[in-house]
Write a protein that holds these residues in place. Structure first.
Motif, mmCIF file in Angstrom:
data_model
loop_
_atom_site.group_PDB
_atom_site.id
_atom_site.type_symbol
_atom_site.label_atom_id
_atom_site.label_comp_id
_atom_site.label_asym_id
_atom_site.label_seq_id
_atom_site.Cartn_x
_atom_site.Cartn_y
_atom_site.Cartn_z
ATOM 1 N N ASN B 88 0.835 -1.206 0.000
ATOM 2 C CA ASN B 88 0.000 0.000 0.000
ATOM 3 C C ASN B 88 0.864 1.247 0.000
ATOM 4 O O ASN B 88 1.982 1.250 0.529
ATOM 5 C CB ASN B 88 -0.947 0.037 1.205
ATOM 6 N N SER B 89 0.352 2.321 -0.581
ATOM 7 C CA SER B 89 0.995 3.629 -0.487
ATOM 8 C C SER B 89 0.162 4.523 0.424
ATOM 9 O O SER B 89 -0.984 4.211 0.748
ATOM 10 C CB SER B 89 1.152 4.252 -1.876
ATOM 11 N N GLY B 90 0.757 5.633 0.873
ATOM 12 C CA GLY B 90 0.030 6.603 1.695
ATOM 13 C C GLY B 90 0.331 6.516 3.176
ATOM 14 O O GLY B 90 0.087 7.476 3.917
ATOM 15 N N ASN B 91 0.838 5.402 3.632
ATOM 16 C CA ASN B 91 1.129 5.211 5.063
ATOM 17 C C ASN B 91 2.183 4.117 5.147
ATOM 18 O O ASN B 91 2.010 3.038 4.587
ATOM 19 C CB ASN B 91 -0.160 4.805 5.806
ATOM 20 N N SER B 92 3.279 4.399 5.847
ATOM 21 C CA SER B 92 4.400 3.449 5.858
ATOM 22 C C SER B 92 4.296 2.412 6.972
ATOM 23 O O SER B 92 5.117 1.506 7.022
ATOM 24 C CB SER B 92 5.718 4.198 6.033
ATOM 25 N N ASN B 93 3.328 2.560 7.876
ATOM 26 C CA ASN B 93 3.213 1.647 9.019
ATOM 27 C C ASN B 93 4.572 1.457 9.695
ATOM 28 O O ASN B 93 4.942 0.359 10.091
ATOM 29 C CB ASN B 93 2.619 0.300 8.579
ATOM 30 N N ALA B 94 5.300 2.564 9.834
ATOM 31 C CA ALA B 94 6.588 2.541 10.535
ATOM 32 C C ALA B 94 6.449 3.358 11.801
ATOM 33 O O ALA B 94 5.789 4.391 11.809
ATOM 34 C CB ALA B 94 7.687 3.142 9.657
ATOM 35 N N PHE B 95 7.086 2.918 12.880
ATOM 36 C CA PHE B 95 7.019 3.565 14.182
ATOM 37 C C PHE B 95 5.557 3.708 14.617
ATOM 38 O O PHE B 95 5.082 4.773 14.979
ATOM 39 C CB PHE B 95 7.725 4.931 14.180
ATOM 40 N N THR B 96 4.861 2.584 14.557
ATOM 41 C CA THR B 96 3.466 2.542 14.992
ATOM 42 C C THR B 96 3.298 1.474 16.073
ATOM 43 O O THR B 96 2.202 0.937 16.262
ATOM 44 C CB THR B 96 2.543 2.228 13.796
ATOM 45 N N ILE B 162 1.615 2.038 -6.273
ATOM 46 C CA ILE B 162 2.592 2.178 -5.186
ATOM 47 C C ILE B 162 3.300 3.533 -5.201
ATOM 48 O O ILE B 162 4.194 3.780 -4.397
ATOM 49 C CB ILE B 162 3.638 1.031 -5.211
ATOM 50 N N MET B 163 2.900 4.454 -6.055
ATOM 51 C CA MET B 163 3.535 5.776 -6.128
ATOM 52 C C MET B 163 3.160 6.639 -4.913
ATOM 53 O O MET B 163 2.040 6.564 -4.417
ATOM 54 C CB MET B 163 3.115 6.495 -7.415
ATOM 55 N N ALA B 189 9.161 -0.327 -9.672
ATOM 56 C CA ALA B 189 9.768 0.339 -8.519
ATOM 57 C C ALA B 189 9.029 1.625 -8.219
ATOM 58 O O ALA B 189 8.321 2.164 -9.063
ATOM 59 C CB ALA B 189 11.242 0.658 -8.797
ATOM 60 N N LYS B 190 9.194 2.093 -6.989
ATOM 61 C CA LYS B 190 8.712 3.425 -6.628
ATOM 62 C C LYS B 190 9.767 4.090 -5.761
ATOM 63 O O LYS B 190 10.552 3.420 -5.085
ATOM 64 C CB LYS B 190 7.360 3.398 -5.931
#
Lengths: 415, 415
Positions: B88-96, B162-163, B189-190
């Motif tokens: 998914n794009s728009g949210n990296s689900n990192a540091f959650t 994925i952009m 790739a993106k």
């Protein structure tokens, strides 16, 4: 370019009143090295008995004046003779082949003859464009005039003569009470681009009337550089010319013979203050800067890891542009911690903007309010705090934001 | 922000025609993760018999999907079952925090059930804002639709979904003749910001119908990453989410069982070409980029030193702004060589802009003509060549310039 930039919004209100340091005289002249209509060469003459210490860029392509200073300081001197420092702006005399060494030689010869100091005690610096031959004859032609104009109160003129893309002259001072009476410290600096850590940054000259043996002076200077000039960054690029010289004339009569004594500690603390003040002024004049940022890292496994994190934050283009945009984008701080190479644990890390707790326990803090974060970012002086929660290592760094001004200044500085 | 940027002037004329890879199907859907009115989730399903290799960010704060992929790939799989990749794009689900792990789990469960693959063979990636909870229910609600829409020719749709700040979708392909017949490779790739070396950069998915045992696939992928995705930089900042997955379906019937065989070398060379093509497209879509720059370093004492110099040049804000300003400021190249930490000798170094010899023997070249340099810099594709004159170490890196566009994009991306 130089002179046409508006003064940094982060500049101090005015140039400070610097004390006269007995045994040092200054002058400045307009030699036309590159910039028309302004002073561009300074001279400082140190009385016999002065000791000199220095820290320089570690660049593999360092300039001819830097190489010459390093060679001269490698020979220990008791300081029985006088000494001199000549600095020009507008041309760095870096990557100019053997002609560069010839220019340094010609300037040192002229200063030695006119100022009455041995040639091996003449130190020079050059700052400005890289790779163009230094028209040293314009400088040597003015050396007589420089010597005639030497005056004990000329330090502000000297500070102005060494500016390039700087928008204000930089000075700082301190007075220390020692067991043998007061000792004074006065320093000047220049720098606003090509500023990066791990080096003595750009050009800094500090003078004191304390009497300090050269090895003690050098040791203090080197260790304090790590937490002052080596803790700032404007753009992560490191100059070929970075030079920091500290001269002690001894004319106060107060001797500091050991770093680890009451007087030594008091002097070192005052010197630290002067160096940090000058270092912060360099950041405040960072090319295009609109925000001054202190990055405080604590809780690292050691100080080295803390420095990695602090510098990863202070050099991150994404964090610096977010600051320019007044965006409390703490996710980019998480990114910088992650890329720094330091040991880190997502769930023990906490992040603060000023007094506002932003993130802890691996996520945004429950108490964090985005509106409060956004309001905080509107300030011109910001503190980003990161606690890694792993140990007692700490480091503080200082930087500025990355703005359209930086792009404008550097996309057409030379042409 | 996304979608509102003009297409990079360095973009390829159009998305390439990518071959169908037997054994892979793609789909994309608009799930409204963050961006309205566009597709933002892609699914790729791999037929039973596929092997999968991966390279990921080394960030200490890497995202929950990255950690999940790494754990799954650490368990060697013969690939007898199918597999799936959801991005998914728009949210990296990192540091959650642990919520991030829960989101990955929920998505993998839904994909496993709907696509008929074991959950331990579902790989996910997320790209976008850091630190905000991923609304994974919006994604799981669309998984049925994604599976229904799977199609062998859906790869371009996947590339578009994925952009983020990308201004064009990125694809590349190759066909290799092996002793057992033709083998096809297609990749997407993106990436355009938070792009830095020493990692598999951003999100890259490559598919082939060759039959390649997982250890061979992983070994090829890792070594080729060093000279492709680890040789590019946009802004020196490293993402928490960088993911590169390579899947081999085996459905061509052509087996590549050893890297060091005629077929292995031919396949590796073709894979190298696809990876380098995608890596260069990421640079061509660098945030704000107006120039594409190849940095060729030769004559270093070893390849490691050559990479230090290449990356010091490719990451230097002063060089990148000079390129934006079309200024042939080779003095800044000297600066970057000096600060790189690599062994260098001023008098043996030479610098070229394209075919123009700029500097040699410690100074500007006698034949160098500033007007010719300035004319060269007006091109949109530039080559900076540095020969250190010391040994046979070499490295080539790719980067873009640093423009007002980068500042604009990043000073207000999140707010």
């Amino acid at each position: 370019m130089a002179g046409s930039l508006p003064v940094s919004p982060l500049a101090p209100a005015r140039f400070p009143d610097l004390p006269v340091i007995a045994g040092v005289e200054f002058s400045a002249v307009a030699a036309g090295v590159r910039y028309p209509g302004r002073t561009d060469v300074m001279l400082a003459r140190l009385a016999p008995g002065s000791t000199v210490a220095g820290v320089f860029t570690r660049s593999a392509t360092r300039s001819a004046p830097v190489l010459d200073c390093q060679a001269k300081l490698a020979v220990e001197s008791a300081g029985t003779t006088g000494a001199a420092i000549l600095v020009n702006s507008g041309n760095s005399n870096a990557f100019t082949g053997s002609a560069g060494e010839g220019s340094v030689q010609a300037i040192c010869e002229a200063v030695s003859a006119a100022a009455g100091v041995p040639q091996e005690r003449v130190f020079t610096s050059s700052t400005g464009v890289i790779g163009e031959r230094l028209p040293h004859d314009r400088i040597t032609a003015k050396v007589g005039e420089l010597v005639s104009a030497l005056a004990a109160d000329g330090i502000e003129k000297a500070a102005r003569a060494i500016m390039t893309t700087d928008t204000f002259p930089k000075g700082a001072e301190a007075t220390v009470e020692t067991s043998a009476g007061p000792v004074r410290i006065a320093g000047i600096a220049k720098g606003s681009g090509m500023i990066a850590p791990d080096m003595a940054t750009m050009l800094v000259y500090i003078f004191t009337d304390a009497a300090v043996p050269q090895p003690v002076l050098q040791s203090m200077l080197s260790s304090l550089t790590d937490v002052t000039f080596n803790a700032i960054t404007v753009d992560s690029d490191t100059s070929t010319s970075d030079t920091l010289l500290l001269a002690a004339t001894g004319q106060s009569g107060a001797a500091i013979t050991e770093a680890d004594s009451a007087d030594g500690r008091a002097f070192s603390e005052a010197l630290h203050g002067v160096m940090l003040d000058l270092a912060k002024q360099v950041v405040r004049d960072g090319e295009g800067a609109s925000k001054f940022v202190e990055v405080q890292v604590t809780g690292a496994v050691n100080d080295g890891d803390a420095k990695k994190v602090a510098m990863a934050i202070a050099n991150s283009p994404l964090i610096k542009t977010a600051i320019a945009g007044e965006d409390p984008n703490w996710g980019r701080v998480v990114m910088a911690v992650g890329k720094s190479g330091a040991e880190a644990d997502r769930d023990r890390l906490s992040i603060r903007f000023g007094d506002i707790l932003v993130a802890e326990n691996g996520w945004v803090a429950g108490s964090y309010n985005e509106a409060a974060g956004a309001t905080y970012m509107k300030q011109s002086e910001l503190v980003i705090g990161v606690d890694l929660g792993l140990g007692s290592g700490s480091f503080t760094a200082w930087t500025c934001d990355l703005t359209h001004g930086y792009i404008s200044i550097n996309a057409d500085y030379r042409s």
